[in-house]
Every structure is written in structure tokens, then in C-alpha cells.
Design a protein around this motif. Structure first.
Motif, PDB file in Angstrom:
ATOM      1  N   HIS A   5      35.824  35.611  34.987  1.00  0.00           N
ATOM      2  CA  HIS A   5      36.993  36.485  35.160  1.00  0.00           C
ATOM      3  C   HIS A   5      36.715  37.529  36.221  1.00  0.00           C
ATOM      4  O   HIS A   5      35.683  37.471  36.879  1.00  0.00           O
ATOM      5  CB  HIS A   5      37.416  37.139  33.832  1.00  0.00           C
ATOM      6  N   LEU A  20      39.916  40.386  29.887  1.00  0.00           N
ATOM      7  CA  LEU A  20      38.457  40.216  29.908  1.00  0.00           C
ATOM      8  C   LEU A  20      37.869  40.503  28.529  1.00  0.00           C
ATOM      9  O   LEU A  20      36.975  39.785  28.063  1.00  0.00           O
ATOM     10  CB  LEU A  20      37.867  41.158  30.969  1.00  0.00           C
ATOM     11  N   SER A  26      37.210  41.978  37.146  1.00  0.00           N
ATOM     12  CA  SER A  26      37.196  43.256  36.424  1.00  0.00           C
ATOM     13  C   SER A  26      38.568  43.923  36.362  1.00  0.00           C
ATOM     14  O   SER A  26      38.732  44.899  35.649  1.00  0.00           O
ATOM     15  CB  SER A  26      36.206  44.204  37.110  1.00  0.00           C
ATOM     16  N   VAL A  45      31.646  37.940  35.579  1.00  0.00           N
ATOM     17  CA  VAL A  45      32.774  38.780  36.020  1.00  0.00           C
ATOM     18  C   VAL A  45      32.613  39.154  37.494  1.00  0.00           C
ATOM     19  O   VAL A  45      31.577  39.709  37.892  1.00  0.00           O
ATOM     20  CB  VAL A  45      32.832  40.086  35.185  1.00  0.00           C
ATOM     21  N   VAL A  53      34.988  46.597  33.642  1.00  0.00           N
ATOM     22  CA  VAL A  53      34.137  45.850  32.717  1.00  0.00           C
ATOM     23  C   VAL A  53      33.750  46.747  31.538  1.00  0.00           C
ATOM     24  O   VAL A  53      33.702  46.313  30.391  1.00  0.00           O
ATOM     25  CB  VAL A  53      32.878  45.308  33.444  1.00  0.00           C
TER      26      VAL A  53
END
Ligand SMILES: Cc1ncc(C[n+]2csc(CCOP(=O)(O)OP(=O)(O)O)c2C)c(N)n1
Ligand code: SF4
Ligand SMILES: [Mg+2]
Length: 286
Positions: free
Chosen positions: A173, A181, A175, A199, A21
Motif C-alpha cells: 500500500h 492501510l 502512506s 508501504v 503510517v
């Protein structure tokens, strides 16, 4: 707090989803900053308390502006930033505990005001920082450090919650694909209103869900994540609700609409009614 703090010695565990992320957010900030030709410090990250919120101290390269506030209160802080300085790119980074548990009461009011901000929620299904207690998104029956006999409460479905509250941009989404992303985060930043990019970001120490998400053929685990079909219409509320009803973890844009932001509405009142904020205040009768 625009300099990376060299004395802040927090480290994520090896394999923590938050690394992916972080890469995605760094890329998204690079892209947005270049495209809109703004100073790096015009990106403001408002962080929650948790392993996820520590992201604000972990950004590499030239630093954005950062506010590491109070557990559960990212939305009120970001609301102040976004509405008082609409020229800034307001970003929230928070965990499932921070955003959905102690901070859950703020989501509805924020969604109904539609402030221009981008919320990146790292959902690992536990309270990672405080050593693995159950969170709203832990599964029912899950053994955690606070639920040794299994979690009794039902599991919260955050995407359904956001949709019901009227959040104007909802993406989901995991990671493991930082580049993909990053695109959803950039689209969220460009979206005029409240965007949430939820996420799945596994906690390798207390709730390692990589196999559950992505599947593991050798172990016969099918994987819950699936890519949202290209023909999904994110402007269609019912289509979004049906998509979420399928279960599993959709990867893609779930819902998007463009109602006015609170800043649009405030500006309209100022333009139409008065240019003087004092006149507006005086117009409130006691
Ligand atoms: C008001 C308040 N209550 C409780 C805490 C303790 N606390 C710190 S982080 C945290 C939970 C973190 O979980 P999450 O938001 O999911 O982040 P993660 O560590 O999993 O990324 C808690 C309960 C606190 N710091 N402040
Ligand atoms: S405890 Fe979990 S969420 Fe926190 S850094 Fe370690 S792996 Fe990541
Ligand atoms: Mg968490």
C-alpha cells in the motif's frame, strides 16, 4: 520502554510519508487491542534504525512496548520475542534500507520459519536518516547523495522477493490512505504467521515520489499506484506473481496462505515427543 521518551527530540520532515503510517499503526493497535482485550503493552514494536524506525518513539496515546534495536536486525529480535512470548502481538517497523539491504539476509530464513509477526516496511527508496543515500529500492540511474552519476545497481523488487521466499501474508500500500492501510495491518496482525505490509512512504526531503505514485494530471504524470482488482485471488501463487509482473505499485492484498507457524511446530514436538525441554535437548546426539 513503555513510556514515550520526552527527551527524544527526533522530528520527521513536513509531509514525510511516515506520518500516515504512524496514524495507520496507531489505529491498527487500537483495533487489535480492543478486539482481543489485551493490555496495550502486549503490543511489542521492534524498530529498525532509520527515520522509519523512529516510529517507535513517535506513537501517541497509551504506549505499546518498544524495542529500538540494531540496524538491520529487526527480524532476529522479533523472532525471539514472537517465539518466546507467543501471547504478545509482535510488530516490526523498518525502512527499505534496514529491512532489505543490511537486513536482507534475514528475510528468507524468517519466511521459511513463518513466525507470528507483522512487519511494516516503510519504503522511501533512500536512506533518509543518513541523508539520502541510494537504497535497494532506489531506481537504476537515480541521482542520490551517494550516486551523483546515477545508481548503477538494478532496482530490487521487494514484493517479488517476499513471494519467492514464501512469506505467508503480503500486502502492498502507500502512506496516503491511513485508514485503508490500518485495515491491512490489522489483518496482518490477525494472520497466523509472518505478514509483511510493504508501504510506499515518500521521503519529501530526499526522494519525493508522491506525484510518481499518485500521478499529477497538470504535469502529465500518470501515477504508478493501482488498486488490486476485486477478483484477484490472493491464495493463488501464480495470480500473485502475475499481478506483480504487471509492474507499478499494487494497493491491496497480494498473497496469503496459512502454513503452520514455527510456534505451532515447536508445540507439536513438545506435545508428541516430550513435555520436558531438557529431554528434547538431550535427544540431540553429538
Ligand atoms: C550497523 C549500522 N550500519 C549503518 C548505520 C547507519 N545507518 C543508520 S540508518 C541507515 C539507513 C536508513 O535507511 P532506511 O532503513 O531506508 O530508513 P529511512 O531513514 O529511509 O526511513 C544507515 C545506513 C547504522 N546505524 N548501523
Ligand atoms: S529525511 Fe525523509 S524519511 Fe526522514 S523524516 Fe525527512 S522526509 Fe521523512
Ligand atoms: Mg528508506
Amino acid at each position: 520502554m513503555s513510556d514515550r521518551n520526552p527527551e527524544y527530540d527526533f522530528k520527521w520532515c513536513p509531509g514525510c510519508g511516515d506520518f500516515g503510517v504512524k496514524r495507520a499503526l496507531e489505529q491498527a493497535i487500537d483495533t487489535y487491542t480492543e478486539e482481543f482485550e489485551i493490555p496495550r503493552t502486549s503490543n511489542v514494536i521492534v524498530a529498525g534504525i532509520g527515520c522509519s524506525g523512529n516510529m517507535v518513539h513517535m506513537m501517541d496515546g497509551e504506549q505499546p512496548f518498544g524495542i529500538h534495536g540494531i540496524h538491520g536486525r529487526t527480524l532476529p529480535i522479533a523472532f525471539g520475542v514472537s517465539t518466546s512470548r507467543p501471547d504478545l502481538n509482535t510488530i516490526i517497523v523498518a525502512g527499505d534500507g534496514d529491512f532489505l539491504s543490511i537486513g536482507g539476509e534475514h528475510i528468507g530464513p524468517a519466511a521459511s520459519r513463518n513466525p507470528n509477526m507483522t512487519c511494516i516496511i516503510m519504503d522511501n527508496g533512500v536512506y533518509g536518516l543518513t541523508k539520502g543515500q541510494s537504497s535497494p529500492t532506489s531506481t537504476t540511474g537515480q541521482i542520490t547523495t551517494s550516486t551523483p552519476f546515477g545508481k548503477m545497481e538494478s532496482q530490487m523488487k521487494p514484493l517479488e522477493l517476499y513471494l519467492t521466499y514464501g512469506v505467508s501474508y503480503i500486502a502492498s500500500h502507500y502512506s496516503s490512505k491511513p485508514k485503508v492501510l490500518a485495515n491491512f495491518i490489522v489483518e496482518g496482525m490477525k494472520h497466523p504467521g509472518m505478514s509483511i505490509i510493504h508501504v510506499q512512504s515518500p521521503c519529501t526531503t530526499y526522494n519525493d515520489t508522491y506525484d510518481i505514485l499518485k500521478g499529477n494530471r497538470r504535469e502529465g504524470i500518470p501515477g504508478t499506484a493501482f488498486i488490486v482488482e476485486e477478483d484477484h485471488d490472493p491464495s493463488d501463487y501464480n495470480a500473485a506473481a502475475n499481478l506483480l509482473n504487471k509492474g507499478g505499485v499494487p494497493l491491496g492484498l497480494i498473497y496469503k496462505k496459512e502454513p503452520p507457524t514455527i510456534t505451532d511446530l515447536q508445540n507439536k514436538i513438545i506435545k508428541e515427543k516430550s513435555k520436558n525441554p531438557q529431554d528434547i535437548l538431550s535427544s540431540y546426539s553429538i
